[in-house]
Design a protein around this motif. Structure first.
Motif, PDB file in Angstrom:
ATOM      1  N   GLY A 142       0.794  -1.222   0.000  1.00  0.00           N
ATOM      2  CA  GLY A 142       0.000   0.000   0.000  1.00  0.00           C
ATOM      3  C   GLY A 142       0.824   1.268   0.000  1.00  0.00           C
ATOM      4  N   PHE A 143       2.138   1.148  -0.176  1.00  0.00           N
ATOM      5  CA  PHE A 143       3.003   2.326  -0.141  1.00  0.00           C
ATOM      6  C   PHE A 143       2.685   3.272  -1.298  1.00  0.00           C
ATOM      7  CE2 PHE A 143       6.988   4.346  -1.572  1.00  0.00           C
ATOM      8  CZ  PHE A 143       7.250   5.131  -0.459  1.00  0.00           C
ATOM      9  N   MET A 144       2.597   2.726  -2.514  1.00  0.00           N
ATOM     10  CA  MET A 144       2.310   3.576  -3.666  1.00  0.00           C
ATOM     11  C   MET A 144       0.882   4.106  -3.618  1.00  0.00           C
ATOM     12  SD  MET A 144       4.983   4.058  -5.319  1.00  0.00           S
ATOM     13  CE  MET A 144       4.180   4.958  -6.628  1.00  0.00           C
ATOM     14  N   TYR A 145      -0.024   3.382  -3.005  1.00  0.00           N
ATOM     15  CA  TYR A 145      -1.395   3.879  -2.856  1.00  0.00           C
ATOM     16  C   TYR A 145      -1.418   5.144  -2.017  1.00  0.00           C
ATOM     17  CZ  TYR A 145      -6.348   3.903  -1.631  1.00  0.00           C
ATOM     18  OH  TYR A 145      -7.651   4.267  -1.443  1.00  0.00           O
ATOM     19  N   ARG A 146      -0.705   5.119  -0.897  1.00  0.00           N
ATOM     20  CA  ARG A 146      -0.674   6.292  -0.033  1.00  0.00           C
ATOM     21  C   ARG A 146       0.064   7.449  -0.690  1.00  0.00           C
ATOM     22  NH1 ARG A 146       0.277   2.020   3.627  1.00  0.00           N
ATOM     23  NH2 ARG A 146       2.532   2.378   3.493  1.00  0.00           N
ATOM     24  N   MET A 147       1.147   7.138  -1.391  1.00  0.00           N
ATOM     25  CA  MET A 147       1.904   8.189  -2.055  1.00  0.00           C
ATOM     26  C   MET A 147       1.101   8.835  -3.181  1.00  0.00           C
ATOM     27  SD  MET A 147       4.841   8.477  -0.508  1.00  0.00           S
ATOM     28  CE  MET A 147       5.874   9.311  -1.710  1.00  0.00           C
ATOM     29  N   MET A 148       0.441   8.021  -3.979  1.00  0.00           N
ATOM     30  CA  MET A 148      -0.347   8.566  -5.073  1.00  0.00           C
ATOM     31  C   MET A 148      -1.573   9.308  -4.565  1.00  0.00           C
ATOM     32  SD  MET A 148       1.312   7.911  -7.796  1.00  0.00           S
ATOM     33  CE  MET A 148       0.068   8.420  -8.970  1.00  0.00           C
ATOM     34  N   ALA A 149      -2.141   8.878  -3.446  1.00  0.00           N
ATOM     35  CA  ALA A 149      -3.274   9.592  -2.872  1.00  0.00           C
ATOM     36  C   ALA A 149      -2.860  10.942  -2.313  1.00  0.00           C
ATOM     37  CB  ALA A 149      -3.927   8.747  -1.777  1.00  0.00           C
ATOM     38  N   THR A 150      -1.607  11.056  -1.866  1.00  0.00           N
ATOM     39  CA  THR A 150      -1.136  12.326  -1.314  1.00  0.00           C
ATOM     40  C   THR A 150      -0.888  13.347  -2.416  1.00  0.00           C
ATOM     41  OG1 THR A 150      -0.109  11.113   0.508  1.00  0.00           O
ATOM     42  CG2 THR A 150       0.614  13.396   0.144  1.00  0.00           C
ATOM     43  N   ASN A 151      -0.009  13.026  -3.338  1.00  0.00           N
ATOM     44  CA  ASN A 151       0.305  13.948  -4.435  1.00  0.00           C
ATOM     45  C   ASN A 151       0.884  13.147  -5.588  1.00  0.00           C
ATOM     46  OD1 ASN A 151       1.051  16.086  -6.104  1.00  0.00           O
ATOM     47  ND2 ASN A 151       1.623  17.393  -4.388  1.00  0.00           N
TER      48      ASN A 151
END
Length: 338
Positions: A142-151
């Motif tokens: 879920g690392f890229m999910y959180r990063m993409m959701a942020t910016n």
């Protein structure tokens, strides 16, 4: 700059639009509803079975879960495998007849060229494996999910910067420096995996697997042509391919510049990016394979030093660009069927 332009630039445009909806909150459709109690229904009424059937039919019609797919029989699976093998073999023969009419005149590939080409392909496969494993690990954590959701834009621009930086560092490091060379190369592959991980949120695993198989088949057939063709026959394609990749890159940025009302122009640029990019990077595969063989001959004479890691980077970029377009083509076909 030629290698930086060969990155999957179009992926930033796709993710920018989809991140506002796909990465904000997962779309969960659940229906918690209790059947209304009919206080005026007689206990001894006879049409209870019909009413129950009607309610069950209504609930099933509101259910969004897809029915389980039927398991294909062994005969159908074998027919599909035979048909796929026949198509691949026919494509390979057709490409070989069209692009490989003039074969080598030196009696075949020398052992040093074959060894260097096999070493390059081994590093290419290893690099693609690292990219796939890193993309899957980032997707599952879920690392890229959180990063993409942020910016998403910061992630994509930063990822491209890290990709170009690690690629340049890998190419600048001498193959004698074993540890730094492979450390930069591993960082480059991990960065490519981070850029590729958002595709796993957009496409199902079966479609990803099909796109990977099609990419391997396409690159394998083109590499066979490049390895068995006449020496330096396709090296002249370097200049036209650079012009083509520049056109593909510009068409990839078109949705950021053109208004949404220019539907026809956007459709043309989309086709240029998709099908033109597929042709351009297929040509780059042919060019890179022949370049590897030329470098093997120069290294045998002592002009340059053998560096299979640097050679594999070009083939990895070809694979990624073809793979991304294969995924988009299959997604478009799946959307038309629906």
């Amino acid at each position: 700059m030629a290698f930086s332009m060969r990155q999957p630039l179009r992926l930033t445009t796709i993710l920018a639009g989809s991140s506002k909806t796909a990465f904000r909150s997962p779309a969960i459709r659940t229906f918690h509803s209790k059947p209304a109690t009919n206080f005026f229904t007689s206990r001894t009424s006879t049409p209870v079975n019909a009413l129950t059937k009607g309610r069950n039919a209504f609930r099933q019609s509101r259910n969004y879960q897809q029915p389980a797919a039927a398991v294909p029989s062994g005969g159908n699976l074998m027919q599909k495998l035979v048909l796929g093998g026949a198509l691949f073999g026919g494509t390979l023969v057709a490409i070989n007849l069209v692009f490989n009419r003039e074969t080598r005149e030196d009696g075949g590939m020398p052992p040093y060229e074959r060894a260097y080409l096999n070493d390059t392909f081994m590093h290419t496969g290893l690099g693609i494996g690292i990219i796939g494993l890193s993309a899957r690990a980032m997707f599952q954590s879920g690392f890229m999910y959180r990063m993409m959701a942020t910016n998403p834009w910061v992630v994509m621009i930063g990822g491209l910067g890290l990709s170009i930086g690690t690629m340049m560092a890998t190419r600048a490091t001498s193959p004698d420096n074993y540890l730094p060379k492979y450390a930069f190369w591993g960082a480059f592959n991990a960065t490519q995996g981070a850029l590729l991980a958002p595709l796993l949120f957009m496409a199902p695993p079966a479609l990803i697997a099909r796109a990977g198989l099609y990419t391997v088949a396409m690159m394998g057939s083109i590499s066979f042509v490049g390895a068995t063709a006449k020496q330096e026959k396709y090296l002249y394609l370097g200049g036209p391919l650079l012009a083509g990749v520049a056109l593909v890159a510009v068409s990839g940025f078109a949705p950021l510049v053109l208004p949404a009302t220019a539907v026809r122009t956007l459709a043309v640029t989309e086709n240029i990016w998709l099908w033109g990019g597929l042709a351009v990077f297929g040509g780059f595969t042919l060019y890179d394979v022949q370049k590897v063989l030329m470098h093997a001959r120069l290294a045998e004479r002592g002009v340059i030093q053998k560096d299979a890691v640097n050679e594999s980077i070009s083939l990895e970029l070809d694979f990624l660009n073809i793979f991304i377009r294969m995924v988009q083509i299959l997604m478009m076909q799946q959307g038309r069927r629906k």
